[in-house]
Design a protein around this motif. Structure first.
Motif, short mmCIF file in Angstrom:
data_model
loop_
_atom_site.label_atom_id
_atom_site.label_comp_id
_atom_site.label_asym_id
_atom_site.label_seq_id
_atom_site.Cartn_x
_atom_site.Cartn_y
_atom_site.Cartn_z
N ALA A 13 34.33 38.26 33.41
CA ALA A 13 35.16 37.68 34.59
C ALA A 13 36.52 38.74 35.00
O ALA A 13 36.92 39.43 34.10
CB ALA A 13 35.73 36.53 34.20
N PRO A 14 36.68 38.80 35.93
CA PRO A 14 37.71 39.80 36.58
C PRO A 14 39.16 39.28 35.91
O PRO A 14 39.43 38.37 35.51
CB PRO A 14 38.02 39.47 37.93
CG PRO A 14 37.36 38.18 38.43
CD PRO A 14 36.24 37.88 37.44
N ILE A 15 39.97 40.55 35.65
CA ILE A 15 41.11 40.43 35.12
C ILE A 15 42.31 40.67 36.33
O ILE A 15 42.11 41.31 37.01
CB ILE A 15 41.36 41.64 34.07
CG1 ILE A 15 40.38 41.49 32.86
CG2 ILE A 15 42.94 41.62 33.51
CD1 ILE A 15 40.10 42.75 32.06
N ASP A 16 43.42 39.76 36.12
CA ASP A 16 44.44 39.73 37.00
C ASP A 16 45.22 41.04 36.74
O ASP A 16 45.73 41.08 35.82
CB ASP A 16 45.42 38.48 36.81
CG ASP A 16 46.41 38.42 37.86
OD1 ASP A 16 46.45 39.29 38.69
OD2 ASP A 16 47.19 37.43 37.91
N PRO A 17 45.27 41.83 37.84
CA PRO A 17 45.94 43.22 37.88
C PRO A 17 47.60 43.02 37.53
O PRO A 17 48.15 43.75 36.90
CB PRO A 17 45.79 43.84 38.83
CG PRO A 17 44.61 43.40 39.54
CD PRO A 17 44.56 41.89 39.16
N SER A 18 47.91 42.06 37.88
CA SER A 18 49.34 41.81 37.67
C SER A 18 49.85 41.39 36.09
O SER A 18 51.21 41.51 35.82
CB SER A 18 49.96 40.42 38.89
OG SER A 18 49.46 39.24 38.21
N GLY A 19 48.94 40.75 35.49
CA GLY A 19 49.09 40.81 34.10
C GLY A 19 48.95 41.89 33.24
O GLY A 19 49.09 41.66 31.81
N VAL A 20 48.88 43.12 33.78
CA VAL A 20 48.41 44.26 32.99
C VAL A 20 49.65 45.29 32.64
O VAL A 20 50.28 45.14 33.56
CB VAL A 20 47.27 45.11 33.67
CG1 VAL A 20 47.14 46.24 32.93
CG2 VAL A 20 46.17 44.30 33.74
N ASP A 21 49.57 45.42 31.46
CA ASP A 21 50.81 46.53 31.18
C ASP A 21 50.32 47.69 31.14
O ASP A 21 49.80 48.53 30.39
CB ASP A 21 51.16 46.32 29.68
CG ASP A 21 52.51 47.21 29.30
OD1 ASP A 21 53.00 47.81 30.25
OD2 ASP A 21 52.95 46.99 28.28
N GLU A 292 35.14 43.70 47.75
CA GLU A 292 35.90 43.17 46.49
C GLU A 292 36.03 44.29 45.49
O GLU A 292 34.81 44.66 44.92
CB GLU A 292 35.00 42.07 46.07
CG GLU A 292 35.58 41.26 44.81
CD GLU A 292 34.95 40.23 44.29
OE1 GLU A 292 35.50 39.12 43.76
OE2 GLU A 292 33.53 40.20 44.22
N VAL A 293 37.18 44.41 45.05
CA VAL A 293 37.43 45.27 43.86
C VAL A 293 37.90 44.72 42.71
O VAL A 293 38.93 43.96 42.62
CB VAL A 293 38.26 46.64 44.22
CG1 VAL A 293 38.53 47.52 42.95
CG2 VAL A 293 37.85 47.25 45.23
N ARG A 294 37.01 44.55 41.55
CA ARG A 294 37.49 43.55 40.31
C ARG A 294 37.81 44.68 39.36
O ARG A 294 37.22 45.80 38.90
CB ARG A 294 36.47 42.92 39.91
CG ARG A 294 35.92 41.82 40.71
CD ARG A 294 34.87 40.91 40.33
NE ARG A 294 34.40 39.81 40.88
CZ ARG A 294 33.81 38.79 40.34
NH1 ARG A 294 33.58 38.59 39.06
NH2 ARG A 294 33.53 37.63 41.23
N LEU A 295 39.11 44.28 38.44
CA LEU A 295 39.36 45.00 37.30
C LEU A 295 38.69 43.98 36.25
O LEU A 295 39.11 42.69 36.25
CB LEU A 295 40.95 44.76 37.08
CG LEU A 295 41.55 45.48 35.92
CD1 LEU A 295 41.17 46.63 35.70
CD2 LEU A 295 42.69 45.11 35.55
N VAL A 296 37.86 44.72 35.49
CA VAL A 296 36.98 43.89 34.63
C VAL A 296 37.24 44.22 33.25
O VAL A 296 36.45 43.75 32.32
CB VAL A 296 35.59 44.03 35.05
CG1 VAL A 296 35.07 43.32 36.28
CG2 VAL A 296 35.19 45.38 34.99
N GLY A 297 37.86 45.35 33.11
CA GLY A 297 38.14 45.73 31.58
C GLY A 297 39.31 46.63 31.34
O GLY A 297 39.75 47.23 32.25
N ILE A 298 39.95 46.42 30.09
CA ILE A 298 41.32 47.01 29.74
C ILE A 298 41.33 47.35 28.23
O ILE A 298 40.77 46.60 27.64
CB ILE A 298 42.37 46.30 30.44
CG1 ILE A 298 42.56 46.01 31.85
CG2 ILE A 298 43.72 46.55 29.37
CD1 ILE A 298 43.25 47.26 32.24
N GLU A 299 41.61 48.50 28.17
CA GLU A 299 41.89 48.91 26.61
C GLU A 299 43.12 49.53 26.52
O GLU A 299 43.65 50.41 27.24
CB GLU A 299 40.88 49.89 26.23
CG GLU A 299 39.38 49.35 26.01
CD GLU A 299 38.53 50.68 25.50
OE1 GLU A 299 38.80 51.49 24.80
OE2 GLU A 299 37.19 50.44 25.70
#
Length: 301
Positions: A13-21, A292-299
């Protein structure tokens, strides 16, 4: 791989970009979904269409991992690279009855923190990036603005960032009042426009002041349409045999970060239009689009 496999099975599922550091991000993953639908009142013939919607395999710290393209009508589809390594897709179809749809899915990764992109040192003197084009040709008003900025005495990256800030502060963002053929001079005289106009104006001033500049077409997380910004090519500090492209966004008055995804670069919009083409018919058509552009992964580090 089918489009639905890319969308439904490969990614969470997509990740909310506003919650990313974002300052701590080591790698980020994105899913881009685009659809262009053309409808016609009657048959068209000899459709020759070009798409520039698939990013290069590698672009700086950005990597394309997989993509798919669906064309609703049978025809000839060829994929090539242009002189700037952009992915160019040409579609030729003898006849289309009432409509055609193009649908693209792209999975991308970026490595952080964002850094300027290494480019050939020859680009510092490349006329393609220093001479005006139809949409970036300066008029007397732009030349006067460039002279005022030059008088401040800044050079290199400081000058590029000053131009970026100046365009952001001078122009007003107003949609639906300019078009794909609007020139930098026209937008500057009006005092408003959209990202394409901001980019063309910045490029016109950069080139007047001896800064080679490229137009960038891509996506920004959180926006519904495609976005554009500028790359300014500068010598690499301490290495006269190297050059880097610094990505700046005059629409938002900032450097480009990991929330930006590049699709193609050129001298101006006309080099990198996402969708364009021609056909034979005595009537026009209508275009509707979806993105639609989704952020789907963060490391994180």
């Amino acid at each position: 791989m089918t489009p639905h496999a890319i969308h439904d099975e490969t990614h969470p599922a997509p990740i909310d970009p506003s919650g990313v550091d974002w300052a701590r991000v080591r790698e980020s993953e994105y899913l881009v979904h685009q659809r262009f639908q053309y409808e016609y009142p009657a048959q068209i013939l000899d459709l020759q269409h070009q798409l520039m919607v698939i990013p290069p395999t590698v672009f700086g710290d950005q990597r394309r991992t997989v993509y798919s393209l669906r064309v609703s009508e049978a025809g000839e589809v060829t994929t090539t690279q242009d002189l700037l390594a952009n992915t160019v897709i040409d579609v030729r179809i003898p006849s289309v009855e009432r409509g055609i749809e193009f649908e693209a899915w792209v999975s991308l990764r970026r490595a952080g923190p964002p850094q300027p992109r290494e480019v050939p040192v020859e680009w510092l003197t490349d006329a393609r990036f220093l001479q005006p084009t139809d949409r970036t040709a300066p008029d007397a008003a732009i030349e006067e603005a460039a002279a005022i900025l030059a008088a401040e005495g800044l050079v290199g990256l400081e000058l590029a960032e000053r131009i970026n800030t100046w365009v952001h502060q001078t122009m007003k963002y107003v949609p639906d009042v300019t078009g794909i053929r609007t020139t930098a001079a026209h937008a500057f005289a009006a005092g408003h426009g959209v990202c394409q106009d901001y980019s063309h104006l910045m490029i016109a001033i950069c080139r007047l002041l001896g800064l080679p500049a490229l137009y960038v077409s891509g996506h920004l997380l959180g926006e519904g349409g495609t976005h554009s910004w500028v790359e300014v090519i500068l010598p690499s500090p301490g290495d006269e045999d190297a050059a880097h492209a610094w990505a700046l966004d005059p629409t938002h008055g900032r450097r480009v970060d990991l929330t930006y995804l590049t699709v193609a670069v050129g001298r101006e919009y006309g080099d990198v239009a996402p969708t364009s083409g021609s056909y034979r018919a005595g009537h026009g058509g209508t275009l509707t689009g979806f993105k639609e552009v989704r952020l789907v992964g963060i490391e994180y580090d």
